[in-house]
Design an enzyme around this catalytic site. Structure first.
Site, PDB file in Angstrom:
ATOM      1  N   MET A   1       3.797   6.275  -5.330  1.00 28.56           N
ATOM      2  CA  MET A   1       3.096   5.415  -4.421  1.00 28.56           C
ATOM      3  C   MET A   1       3.879   4.197  -3.979  1.00 28.56           C
ATOM      4  O   MET A   1       3.415   3.495  -3.122  1.00 28.56           O
ATOM      5  CB  MET A   1       1.749   5.020  -4.980  1.00 28.56           C
ATOM      6  N   PRO A   2       5.078   3.959  -4.483  1.00 32.83           N
ATOM      7  CA  PRO A   2       5.789   2.801  -3.968  1.00 32.83           C
ATOM      8  C   PRO A   2       6.191   2.975  -2.505  1.00 32.83           C
ATOM      9  O   PRO A   2       6.466   4.090  -2.059  1.00 32.83           O
ATOM     10  CB  PRO A   2       7.041   2.721  -4.838  1.00 32.83           C
ATOM     11  N   LEU A   3       6.197   1.881  -1.804  1.00 36.86           N
ATOM     12  CA  LEU A   3       6.752   1.823  -0.457  1.00 36.86           C
ATOM     13  C   LEU A   3       7.888   0.816  -0.513  1.00 36.86           C
ATOM     14  O   LEU A   3       7.669  -0.354  -0.829  1.00 36.86           O
ATOM     15  CB  LEU A   3       5.699   1.371   0.556  1.00 36.86           C
ATOM     16  N   THR A  71       6.452  -2.338  -2.568  1.00 37.51           N
ATOM     17  CA  THR A  71       5.017  -2.452  -2.802  1.00 37.51           C
ATOM     18  C   THR A  71       4.633  -1.278  -3.682  1.00 37.51           C
ATOM     19  O   THR A  71       4.946  -0.125  -3.368  1.00 37.51           O
ATOM     20  CB  THR A  71       4.237  -2.399  -1.473  1.00 37.51           C
TER      21      THR A  71
END
Length: 126
Positions: A1-3, A71
């Site tokens: 899920m990191p951006l 993020t």
């Protein structure tokens, strides 16, 4: 899920940008981000579009300055964050020759429900 958003000065070849993205991804994997969870935006900027202080906190920065902002979900330990910072900085140095002083990293932590990976759904909402 990191951006991951990776910002650097314009003029680097595509292979350089790809290697930078790979180093950031590998650093995420090293602290437990799931395999294939790779979402990155790599953006180049004109000199007047990437502003940094060349001496803030006594760190001498050059025009090879790179900003990595990730993020991701909240909950990682301080030790995991420090390991990530080190893995990115040293990985970039080893892979593309960036000085450690030119690597700026910012982490943004969010709750799991703040993601939609498609279809208009909050896949991680509980």
């Amino acid at each position: 899920m990191p951006l991951a958003r990776i910002d650097l000065r314009k003029g680097k070849p595509a292979a350089y940008r790809q290697q930078v993205g790979q180093v950031v991804y590998d650093a995420m994997l090293s602290i437990g981000v799931p395999k294939d969870d790779r979402f990155q935006i790599i953006q180049e900027h004109e000199p007047d579009g990437l502003i940094y202080d060349p001496g803030y906190l006594g760190i001498a920065r050059t025009d090879d300055f790179i900003c990595v902002q990730v993020t991701w979900n909240e909950g990682r330990t301080l030790e995991q964050k420090k390991a990530f910072y080190s893995a990115v900085a040293h990985g970039l140095h080893d892979a593309v020759g960036i000085r450690l002083e030119d690597v700026f990293i910012n982490l943004v932590e969010v709750k799991r429900e703040n993601w939609s990976f498609g279809n208009g759904l909050a896949q991680y909402a509980m």
